[in-house]
Scaffold this motif. Structure first.
Motif, PDB file in Angstrom:
ATOM      1  N   ASP A 155      -9.022   1.285  -1.782  1.00  0.00           N
ATOM      2  CA  ASP A 155      -8.568   1.705  -3.108  1.00  0.00           C
ATOM      3  C   ASP A 155      -7.066   1.953  -3.032  1.00  0.00           C
ATOM      4  O   ASP A 155      -6.616   3.014  -2.567  1.00  0.00           O
ATOM      5  CB  ASP A 155      -9.311   2.972  -3.549  1.00  0.00           C
ATOM      6  N   VAL A 156      -6.305   0.980  -3.446  1.00  0.00           N
ATOM      7  CA  VAL A 156      -4.842   1.034  -3.357  1.00  0.00           C
ATOM      8  C   VAL A 156      -4.270   0.962  -4.763  1.00  0.00           C
ATOM      9  O   VAL A 156      -4.664   0.085  -5.549  1.00  0.00           O
ATOM     10  CB  VAL A 156      -4.299  -0.134  -2.499  1.00  0.00           C
ATOM     11  N   ASP A 157      -3.356   1.897  -5.091  1.00  0.00           N
ATOM     12  CA  ASP A 157      -2.784   1.876  -6.439  1.00  0.00           C
ATOM     13  C   ASP A 157      -1.794   0.734  -6.581  1.00  0.00           C
ATOM     14  O   ASP A 157      -1.419   0.071  -5.599  1.00  0.00           O
ATOM     15  CB  ASP A 157      -2.135   3.220  -6.793  1.00  0.00           C
ATOM     16  N   ALA A 158      -1.351   0.488  -7.813  1.00  0.00           N
ATOM     17  CA  ALA A 158      -0.521  -0.680  -8.104  1.00  0.00           C
ATOM     18  C   ALA A 158       0.808  -0.632  -7.369  1.00  0.00           C
ATOM     19  O   ALA A 158       1.306  -1.662  -6.890  1.00  0.00           O
ATOM     20  CB  ALA A 158      -0.288  -0.783  -9.614  1.00  0.00           C
ATOM     21  N   ALA A 159       1.426   0.555  -7.267  1.00  0.00           N
ATOM     22  CA  ALA A 159       2.733   0.664  -6.608  1.00  0.00           C
ATOM     23  C   ALA A 159       2.631   0.335  -5.120  1.00  0.00           C
ATOM     24  O   ALA A 159       3.474  -0.385  -4.564  1.00  0.00           O
ATOM     25  CB  ALA A 159       3.302   2.066  -6.816  1.00  0.00           C
ATOM     26  N   ASP A 160       1.598   0.887  -4.452  1.00  0.00           N
ATOM     27  CA  ASP A 160       1.425   0.589  -3.030  1.00  0.00           C
ATOM     28  C   ASP A 160       1.084  -0.885  -2.817  1.00  0.00           C
ATOM     29  O   ASP A 160       1.533  -1.510  -1.840  1.00  0.00           O
ATOM     30  CB  ASP A 160       0.313   1.462  -2.451  1.00  0.00           C
ATOM     31  N   ASN A 161       0.274  -1.443  -3.698  1.00  0.00           N
ATOM     32  CA  ASN A 161      -0.077  -2.851  -3.614  1.00  0.00           C
ATOM     33  C   ASN A 161       1.169  -3.717  -3.698  1.00  0.00           C
ATOM     34  O   ASN A 161       1.363  -4.657  -2.914  1.00  0.00           O
ATOM     35  CB  ASN A 161      -1.049  -3.201  -4.744  1.00  0.00           C
ATOM     36  N   GLU A 162       2.044  -3.399  -4.645  1.00  0.00           N
ATOM     37  CA  GLU A 162       3.283  -4.166  -4.792  1.00  0.00           C
ATOM     38  C   GLU A 162       4.166  -4.022  -3.560  1.00  0.00           C
ATOM     39  O   GLU A 162       4.819  -4.975  -3.127  1.00  0.00           O
ATOM     40  CB  GLU A 162       4.026  -3.687  -6.040  1.00  0.00           C
ATOM     41  N   TRP A 163       4.205  -2.831  -2.965  1.00  0.00           N
ATOM     42  CA  TRP A 163       5.020  -2.616  -1.768  1.00  0.00           C
ATOM     43  C   TRP A 163       4.522  -3.472  -0.600  1.00  0.00           C
ATOM     44  O   TRP A 163       5.323  -4.064   0.134  1.00  0.00           O
ATOM     45  CB  TRP A 163       4.981  -1.136  -1.387  1.00  0.00           C
ATOM     46  N   LEU A 164       3.214  -3.553  -0.435  1.00  0.00           N
ATOM     47  CA  LEU A 164       2.658  -4.394   0.631  1.00  0.00           C
ATOM     48  C   LEU A 164       2.973  -5.869   0.396  1.00  0.00           C
ATOM     49  O   LEU A 164       3.276  -6.605   1.344  1.00  0.00           O
ATOM     50  CB  LEU A 164       1.140  -4.183   0.717  1.00  0.00           C
ATOM     51  N   HIS A 165       2.931  -6.287  -0.858  1.00  0.00           N
ATOM     52  CA  HIS A 165       3.278  -7.679  -1.157  1.00  0.00           C
ATOM     53  C   HIS A 165       4.762  -7.942  -0.903  1.00  0.00           C
ATOM     54  O   HIS A 165       5.137  -9.023  -0.421  1.00  0.00           O
ATOM     55  CB  HIS A 165       2.927  -8.008  -2.608  1.00  0.00           C
ATOM     56  N   LEU A 166       5.631  -6.980  -1.228  1.00  0.00           N
ATOM     57  CA  LEU A 166       7.054  -7.143  -0.935  1.00  0.00           C
ATOM     58  C   LEU A 166       7.294  -7.271   0.562  1.00  0.00           C
ATOM     59  O   LEU A 166       8.100  -8.097   1.009  1.00  0.00           O
ATOM     60  CB  LEU A 166       7.845  -5.945  -1.477  1.00  0.00           C
ATOM     61  N   LEU A 167       6.581  -6.468   1.347  1.00  0.00           N
ATOM     62  CA  LEU A 167       6.738  -6.525   2.807  1.00  0.00           C
ATOM     63  C   LEU A 167       6.323  -7.888   3.341  1.00  0.00           C
ATOM     64  O   LEU A 167       7.050  -8.525   4.114  1.00  0.00           O
ATOM     65  CB  LEU A 167       5.920  -5.414   3.453  1.00  0.00           C
ATOM     66  N   VAL A 168       5.145  -8.351   2.938  1.00  0.00           N
ATOM     67  CA  VAL A 168       4.651  -9.637   3.429  1.00  0.00           C
ATOM     68  C   VAL A 168       5.539 -10.780   2.951  1.00  0.00           C
ATOM     69  O   VAL A 168       5.740 -11.768   3.668  1.00  0.00           O
ATOM     70  CB  VAL A 168       3.191  -9.831   2.971  1.00  0.00           C
ATOM     71  N   GLY A 169       6.110 -10.655   1.760  1.00  0.00           N
ATOM     72  CA  GLY A 169       6.990 -11.696   1.252  1.00  0.00           C
ATOM     73  C   GLY A 169       8.299 -11.801   1.997  1.00  0.00           C
ATOM     74  O   GLY A 169       9.012 -12.800   1.878  1.00  0.00           O
ATOM     75  N   ASP A 170       8.657 -10.763   2.797  1.00  0.00           N
ATOM     76  CA  ASP A 170       9.964 -10.768   3.459  1.00  0.00           C
ATOM     77  C   ASP A 170       9.856 -10.364   4.926  1.00  0.00           C
ATOM     78  O   ASP A 170      10.790  -9.805   5.487  1.00  0.00           O
ATOM     79  CB  ASP A 170      10.903  -9.810   2.722  1.00  0.00           C
ATOM     80  N   TRP A 171       8.729 -10.652   5.567  1.00  0.00           N
ATOM     81  CA  TRP A 171       8.578 -10.197   6.950  1.00  0.00           C
ATOM     82  C   TRP A 171       8.677 -11.326   7.976  1.00  0.00           C
ATOM     83  O   TRP A 171       8.637 -11.070   9.169  1.00  0.00           O
ATOM     84  CB  TRP A 171       7.266  -9.439   7.121  1.00  0.00           C
TER      85      TRP A 171
END
Length: 494
Positions: free
Chosen positions: A10-26
């Protein structure tokens, strides 16, 4: 990745977006660290699931198989749990063996807004066993700085660039490390070569990069306003610098510690050939657009001349023939006007055809009010099929108006039904006019003896569109014309 997150946690929208930002630039982190990166998300049941994975392009990988979607093994869970609980990196004292090679593991908490929401596993293949070079040491030191930022919630940058200002160049293209003042601490051989092509003489280490680049920029050239921020390592952006016919793409990754800038990693790549090809494509696009525009203007001129000539004709048959030629030329001009507004291989034809068919019905009908109704959509049509298809439909609508609704009828309807399955298209043009007799239908089947309009239609359908056409009486009165064509798939038919 979104599906895995929703399925296991259960991940809120802000944390979900942060994980996607990390994967997009890792990927840059994986390349700098010479290590595989695996993003582990804590599940509702208390375990960890792998939701993303990156392999280094600079070294040997650890996981030859994709582990995304798998659960963390029991031996790795204590390290992941400690990193999540203590909110600090956990490094194994002894390497773990994967078959024939040893792997050094580190678990780094992914922090967002002060909370650890996931764990990033850094796994380095120790199978090479050679002494690291100065370049590799600088790579790893930069990776350590970025991993520390991830553990403090400072990477990726929430205000970083998106779209074309993010991404390339990559680590292997060229790397420069800067201190907090923008001075060069280290420049890889590829980075030195890039700046030497720009005109820099001598080493870069110890120099202020912003002063070096400012001396290269030509006064007449256009300069991106973000260039000083990038070369000083203050903004997580990408920009280009051009000098002496050479184009260099630069991307900065600012390094911070508790919000204080400690330096930056600058990636660079020589994109001279790429920019030259882009300019050539832009020039060709503009040329093609201009050609379409001139063809449209020339066709409009021809239509105007035919219209003038028709007005000077005394013979009704000659005047009618010239008016038909004017209409056909105007239809082709309308298609070219539509094509001049886009350079795509596929064009959306519905709006243009509605305009052309409405104009055709209005011109062809004198006293009878004829309306056209379309059912279904043509969708995206290959550009080279657009002109013959538009000509066929306008000819059929014109014939339906002229022959189906003689003087004395107050109104009528022409219905165009479109059915499409991939490249296969079926179009039925039906009117509720006076209809055709069996003799007329037989006459239409003989191309050599039918009218000019019908000959044009049959030729375009069979030769240009590679299809078939059939005339028949409509149930309830009127005429139906059915066309079946196979649209091009982007390649020319031989």
């Amino acid at each position: 990745m979104s599906d895995l997150i929703a399925q296991h946690a259960d991940v809120d929208a802000a944390d979900n977006e942060w994980l996607h930002l990390l994967v997009g630039d890792w990927q840059v982190v994986s390349d700098l660290a010479f290590a595989d990166l695996v993003l582990w998300l804590p599940t509702r049941e208390g375990g960890f699931v792998a939701i993303a994975q990156a392999r280094p392009s600079t070294g040997a990988t650890v996981h030859y198989d994709d582990i995304v979607g798998s659960m963390a093994p029991e031996g790795q869970r204590p390290q992941l749990e400690a990193a999540l609980r203590e909110v600090r990196a956990q490094r194994s004292r002894e390497p773990r063996w994967f078959g024939a090679y040893a792997v050094r593991e580190e678990a780094v908490p992914v922090v967002h807004e002060g909370r650890a929401i996931a764990v990033l596993a850094r796994q380095t293949n120790l199978g090479s066993g050679r002494t690291p070079s100065r370049l590799e040491l600088n790579y790893v030191e930069a990776a350590d700085d970025i991993m520390g930022m991830i553990a403090r919630g400072e990477y990726p940058s929430a205000n970083g660039a998106t779209g074309p200002r993010r991404g390339a160049p990559r680590v292997g293209d060229g790397l420069i490390r800067l201190n907090s003042e923008g001075e060069v601490l280290y420049a890889s051989p590829n980075a030195l070569s890039c700046f030497h092509r720009l005109g820099v003489i001598g080493p870069l280490v110890g120099q202020s990069l912003v002063e070096v680049t400012s001396g290269l920029v030509e006064h007449q050239s256009t300069v991106d306003e973000s260039l000083p921020l990038v070369v000083m390592g203050r903004a997580a952006w990408r920009t280009d610098i051009e000098a002496r016919g050479v184009s260099l793409s630069l991307r900065a990754l600012p390094l911070t510690d508790q919000g204080q800038r400690i330096g930056a990693v600058l990636l660079c790549r020589d994109v001279t050939e790429l920019r030259r090809r882009e300019r050539e494509l832009m020039t060709k696009d503009a040329t093609i657009r201009e050609i379409h525009h001139r063809v449209k203007n020339n066709l409009a001129t021809v239509a105007a001349l035919l219209r003038l000539q028709a007005r000077r004709m005394d013979a009704p048959e000659a005047r009618a023939a010239l008016e038909e030629a004017t209409r056909r030329v105007a239809t082709i001009s309308l298609v070219h006007d539509f094509l001049s507004q886009t350079l795509e291989e596929q064009v959306e034809l519905d709006s243009m055809l509605k305009r052309a068919l409405r104009m055709t019905a209005d011109v062809a009908s004198t006293r009878t009010v004829v309306r056209t109704v379309q059912e279904g959509s043509f969708g995206m049509i290959p550009a080279e099929d657009a002109t013959p298809l538009a000509l066929v439909l306008t000819e059929l609508v014109t014939n339906a108006v002229e022959h189906g609704f003689p003087d004395g009828r107050e109104s009528g309807t022409i219905r165009i039904v479109v059915e499409r399955d991939g490249s296969q298209m079926r179009v039925v043009v039906a009117d509720d006019g006076v209809g055709l007799g069996e003799a007329d239908i037989a006459e239409l089947g003989r191309q050599s003896r039918s009218g000019l309009g019908n000959q044009i239609v049959r030729t375009l359908v069979t030769n240009e569109l590679g299809g078939s056409i059939d005339w028949r009486a409509r149930a309830g009165g009127g005429t139906e014309v059915e066309i079946q064509v196979k649209l091009r798939d982007g390649t020319h038919r031989g």
